[in-house]
Design a protein around this motif. Structure first.
Motif, PDB file in Angstrom:
ATOM      1  N   ASN A 150       0.775  -1.244   0.000  1.00  0.00           N
ATOM      2  CA  ASN A 150       0.000   0.000   0.000  1.00  0.00           C
ATOM      3  C   ASN A 150       0.804   1.290   0.000  1.00  0.00           C
ATOM      4  OD1 ASN A 150      -2.995  -0.836   0.415  1.00  0.00           O
ATOM      5  ND2 ASN A 150      -1.806  -2.180   1.734  1.00  0.00           N
ATOM      6  N   PHE A 151       2.051   1.249   0.434  1.00  0.00           N
ATOM      7  CA  PHE A 151       2.808   2.485   0.569  1.00  0.00           C
ATOM      8  C   PHE A 151       4.138   2.484  -0.172  1.00  0.00           C
ATOM      9  CE2 PHE A 151       0.254   2.233   4.542  1.00  0.00           C
ATOM     10  CZ  PHE A 151      -0.600   3.287   4.265  1.00  0.00           C
ATOM     11  N   ASP A 152       4.369   1.493  -0.992  1.00  0.00           N
ATOM     12  CA  ASP A 152       5.586   1.472  -1.801  1.00  0.00           C
ATOM     13  C   ASP A 152       5.596   2.694  -2.720  1.00  0.00           C
ATOM     14  OD1 ASP A 152       6.658   0.520  -4.733  1.00  0.00           O
ATOM     15  OD2 ASP A 152       7.880  -0.286  -3.096  1.00  0.00           O
ATOM     16  N   LYS A 153       6.751   3.302  -2.909  1.00  0.00           N
ATOM     17  CA  LYS A 153       6.836   4.544  -3.689  1.00  0.00           C
ATOM     18  C   LYS A 153       6.334   4.355  -5.115  1.00  0.00           C
ATOM     19  CE  LYS A 153      11.613   3.853  -5.010  1.00  0.00           C
ATOM     20  NZ  LYS A 153      12.985   4.220  -4.866  1.00  0.00           N
ATOM     21  N   ASN A 154       6.564   3.190  -5.715  1.00  0.00           N
ATOM     22  CA  ASN A 154       6.090   2.957  -7.082  1.00  0.00           C
ATOM     23  C   ASN A 154       4.565   2.876  -7.140  1.00  0.00           C
ATOM     24  OD1 ASN A 154       8.732   2.894  -8.149  1.00  0.00           O
ATOM     25  ND2 ASN A 154       8.941   0.753  -7.557  1.00  0.00           N
ATOM     26  N   ILE A 155       3.993   2.220  -6.165  1.00  0.00           N
ATOM     27  CA  ILE A 155       2.528   2.124  -6.097  1.00  0.00           C
ATOM     28  C   ILE A 155       1.925   3.509  -5.874  1.00  0.00           C
ATOM     29  CG2 ILE A 155       0.598   1.235  -4.712  1.00  0.00           C
ATOM     30  CD1 ILE A 155       2.351  -1.295  -4.254  1.00  0.00           C
ATOM     31  N   LEU A 156       2.489   4.265  -4.945  1.00  0.00           N
ATOM     32  CA  LEU A 156       1.974   5.605  -4.666  1.00  0.00           C
ATOM     33  C   LEU A 156       2.145   6.528  -5.871  1.00  0.00           C
ATOM     34  CD1 LEU A 156       3.176   6.125  -0.984  1.00  0.00           C
ATOM     35  CD2 LEU A 156       0.880   5.532  -1.785  1.00  0.00           C
ATOM     36  N   SER A 157       3.254   6.381  -6.583  1.00  0.00           N
ATOM     37  CA  SER A 157       3.475   7.196  -7.787  1.00  0.00           C
ATOM     38  C   SER A 157       2.422   6.900  -8.847  1.00  0.00           C
ATOM     39  CB  SER A 157       4.864   6.936  -8.368  1.00  0.00           C
ATOM     40  OG  SER A 157       5.856   7.318  -7.457  1.00  0.00           O
ATOM     41  N   GLU A 158       2.138   5.624  -9.055  1.00  0.00           N
ATOM     42  CA  GLU A 158       1.114   5.247 -10.035  1.00  0.00           C
ATOM     43  C   GLU A 158      -0.249   5.809  -9.649  1.00  0.00           C
ATOM     44  OE1 GLU A 158       1.005   1.052 -10.984  1.00  0.00           O
ATOM     45  OE2 GLU A 158       3.201   0.972 -10.965  1.00  0.00           O
ATOM     46  N   ARG A 159      -0.589   5.742  -8.373  1.00  0.00           N
ATOM     47  CA  ARG A 159      -1.867   6.287  -7.906  1.00  0.00           C
ATOM     48  C   ARG A 159      -1.941   7.796  -8.162  1.00  0.00           C
ATOM     49  NH1 ARG A 159      -2.253   3.417  -2.027  1.00  0.00           N
ATOM     50  NH2 ARG A 159      -2.495   1.287  -2.768  1.00  0.00           N
ATOM     51  N   MET A 160      -0.844   8.493  -7.908  1.00  0.00           N
ATOM     52  CA  MET A 160      -0.829   9.933  -8.107  1.00  0.00           C
ATOM     53  C   MET A 160      -0.978  10.270  -9.591  1.00  0.00           C
ATOM     54  SD  MET A 160       1.868  12.755  -6.755  1.00  0.00           S
ATOM     55  CE  MET A 160       3.006  12.854  -8.120  1.00  0.00           C
ATOM     56  N   ILE A 161      -0.288   9.545 -10.445  1.00  0.00           N
ATOM     57  CA  ILE A 161      -0.383   9.785 -11.892  1.00  0.00           C
ATOM     58  C   ILE A 161      -1.811   9.551 -12.366  1.00  0.00           C
ATOM     59  CG2 ILE A 161       0.315   8.892 -14.166  1.00  0.00           C
ATOM     60  CD1 ILE A 161       3.140   8.461 -12.855  1.00  0.00           C
ATOM     61  N   LYS A 162      -2.438   8.470 -11.920  1.00  0.00           N
ATOM     62  CA  LYS A 162      -3.819   8.183 -12.303  1.00  0.00           C
ATOM     63  C   LYS A 162      -4.769   9.269 -11.807  1.00  0.00           C
ATOM     64  CE  LYS A 162      -3.411   3.209 -12.712  1.00  0.00           C
ATOM     65  NZ  LYS A 162      -3.721   1.896 -12.158  1.00  0.00           N
ATOM     66  N   ALA A 163      -4.536   9.759 -10.600  1.00  0.00           N
ATOM     67  CA  ALA A 163      -5.387  10.824 -10.060  1.00  0.00           C
ATOM     68  C   ALA A 163      -5.240  12.096 -10.891  1.00  0.00           C
ATOM     69  CB  ALA A 163      -5.024  11.108  -8.608  1.00  0.00           C
ATOM     70  N   ILE A 164      -4.014  12.436 -11.291  1.00  0.00           N
ATOM     71  CA  ILE A 164      -3.776  13.617 -12.119  1.00  0.00           C
ATOM     72  C   ILE A 164      -4.423  13.440 -13.484  1.00  0.00           C
ATOM     73  CG2 ILE A 164      -1.988  14.955 -13.304  1.00  0.00           C
ATOM     74  CD1 ILE A 164      -0.195  14.407 -10.803  1.00  0.00           C
ATOM     75  N   GLU A 165      -4.303  12.253 -14.057  1.00  0.00           N
ATOM     76  CA  GLU A 165      -4.915  11.991 -15.355  1.00  0.00           C
ATOM     77  C   GLU A 165      -6.430  12.092 -15.293  1.00  0.00           C
ATOM     78  OE1 GLU A 165      -1.497   9.012 -17.234  1.00  0.00           O
ATOM     79  OE2 GLU A 165      -3.316   8.152 -16.380  1.00  0.00           O
ATOM     80  N   ASN A 166      -7.008  11.650 -14.190  1.00  0.00           N
ATOM     81  CA  ASN A 166      -8.461  11.745 -14.023  1.00  0.00           C
ATOM     82  C   ASN A 166      -8.921  13.178 -13.899  1.00  0.00           C
ATOM     83  OD1 ASN A 166      -8.893   8.990 -14.183  1.00  0.00           O
ATOM     84  ND2 ASN A 166      -8.751   8.673 -11.977  1.00  0.00           N
ATOM     85  N   ILE A 167      -8.078  14.050 -13.343  1.00  0.00           N
ATOM     86  CA  ILE A 167      -8.429  15.470 -13.247  1.00  0.00           C
ATOM     87  C   ILE A 167      -8.462  16.086 -14.643  1.00  0.00           C
ATOM     88  CG2 ILE A 167      -7.634  17.725 -12.436  1.00  0.00           C
ATOM     89  CD1 ILE A 167      -6.496  16.269  -9.968  1.00  0.00           C
ATOM     90  N   LYS A 168      -7.520  15.713 -15.477  1.00  0.00           N
ATOM     91  CA  LYS A 168      -7.432  16.249 -16.844  1.00  0.00           C
ATOM     92  C   LYS A 168      -8.660  15.850 -17.667  1.00  0.00           C
ATOM     93  CE  LYS A 168      -2.419  16.390 -17.427  1.00  0.00           C
ATOM     94  NZ  LYS A 168      -1.310  15.835 -18.194  1.00  0.00           N
ATOM     95  N   ASN A 169      -9.173  14.654 -17.402  1.00  0.00           N
ATOM     96  CA  ASN A 169     -10.286  14.135 -18.218  1.00  0.00           C
ATOM     97  C   ASN A 169     -11.577  14.632 -17.718  1.00  0.00           C
ATOM     98  OD1 ASN A 169      -8.459  12.750 -19.760  1.00  0.00           O
ATOM     99  ND2 ASN A 169      -8.582  10.917 -18.487  1.00  0.00           N
TER     100      ASN A 169
END
Length: 169
Positions: A150-169
Motif C-alpha cells: 500500500n505504501f511502496d513509492k512505485n505504487i503511490l506514484s502510479e496512484r498519483m499519476i492516475k489521479a492527475i490523469e483523471n483530473i485532466k479528463n
C-alpha cells in the motif's frame, strides 16, 4: 502524550515487569517533566535526539513501536513518519488515535489501538506482546507486507499519476 508512557512504566515497575522498558528517543515538550518524575524507574529510559542511522537499530530491535498521541480530531488524521518506519522495519505498532491509523492496524493486523488516557490498556498490550513473541513477530510481518502493498513509492506514484490523469479528463 508522554504522561501515558510514564504512568505505564510506573505500572510495569509496580507489577514487576522490569523485562519491558519504554525507551523514548528524541525531544518532546514533556521530556524534562517526565524525566524528573521517572528518576526512580528502571522501566523507562530517555535517550534524547539521535541521527536516524542510529535510530534504525533501536527500532529494528524493538518489541513494539509506541505512537502515544492525544486523541484529538487533528491528530486522528495525522500520518507520523514513525508509523511507516515501524511497519517497514516489521515492528508492530501500539497507538492511541481513533482515526485512519486505528482502521489500518485492525485491517492489517499489525498492531493495537489503546486509550490515550488508560495506562492499564497499554500495560496489557505491552505484556501481551512480551509474553507472545511469536504473535509479535507475526504482527510485524503483516505490517511489513501491508506497507509493501500500500505504501511502496512505485505504487503511490502510479496512484498519483492516475489521479492527475483523471483530473485532466
Amino acid at each position: 502524550n508522554s504522561e501515558l508512557l510514564y504512568r505505564t512504566s510506573k505500572k510495569l515497575k509496580d507489577q514487576g515487569r522490569d523485562d519491558i522498558v519504554i525507551v523514548l528517543i528524541g525531544d518532546g515538550q514533556q521530556r524534562e517533566e517526565i524525566m524528573k518524575k521517572s528518576e526512580d524507574l528502571d522501566t523507562i529510559l530517555f535517550l534524547g535526539l539521535m541521527p536516524k542511522v542510529e535510530l534504525v537499530n533501536f527500532l529494528k530491535n524493538s518489541l513494539v513501536s509506541l505512537i502515544p498521541l492525544n486523541d484529538t480530531p487533528m491528530l486522528s488524521t495525522s500520518s507520523p513518519n514513525k508509523l511507516f518506519e515501524s511497519l517497514a522495519a516489521s515492528v508492530p505498532v501500539i497507538q492511541t488515535t481513533n482515526g485512519w491509523i486505528k482502521e489500518m492496524l485492525e485491517q492489517s493486523q499489525s498492531g493495537f489501538t489503546v486509550s490515550p488516557t488508560n495506562e492499564d490498556e497499554l500495560f496489557e498490550k505491552l505484556t501481551f506482546m512480551a509474553d507472545n513473541e511469536t504473535k509479535s513477530i507475526e504482527m510485524g510481518k503483516k505490517g511489513y507486507e501491508f506497507t509493501r502493498r500500500n505504501f511502496d513509492k512505485n505504487i503511490l506514484s502510479e496512484r498519483m499519476i492516475k489521479a492527475i490523469e483523471n483530473i485532466k479528463n
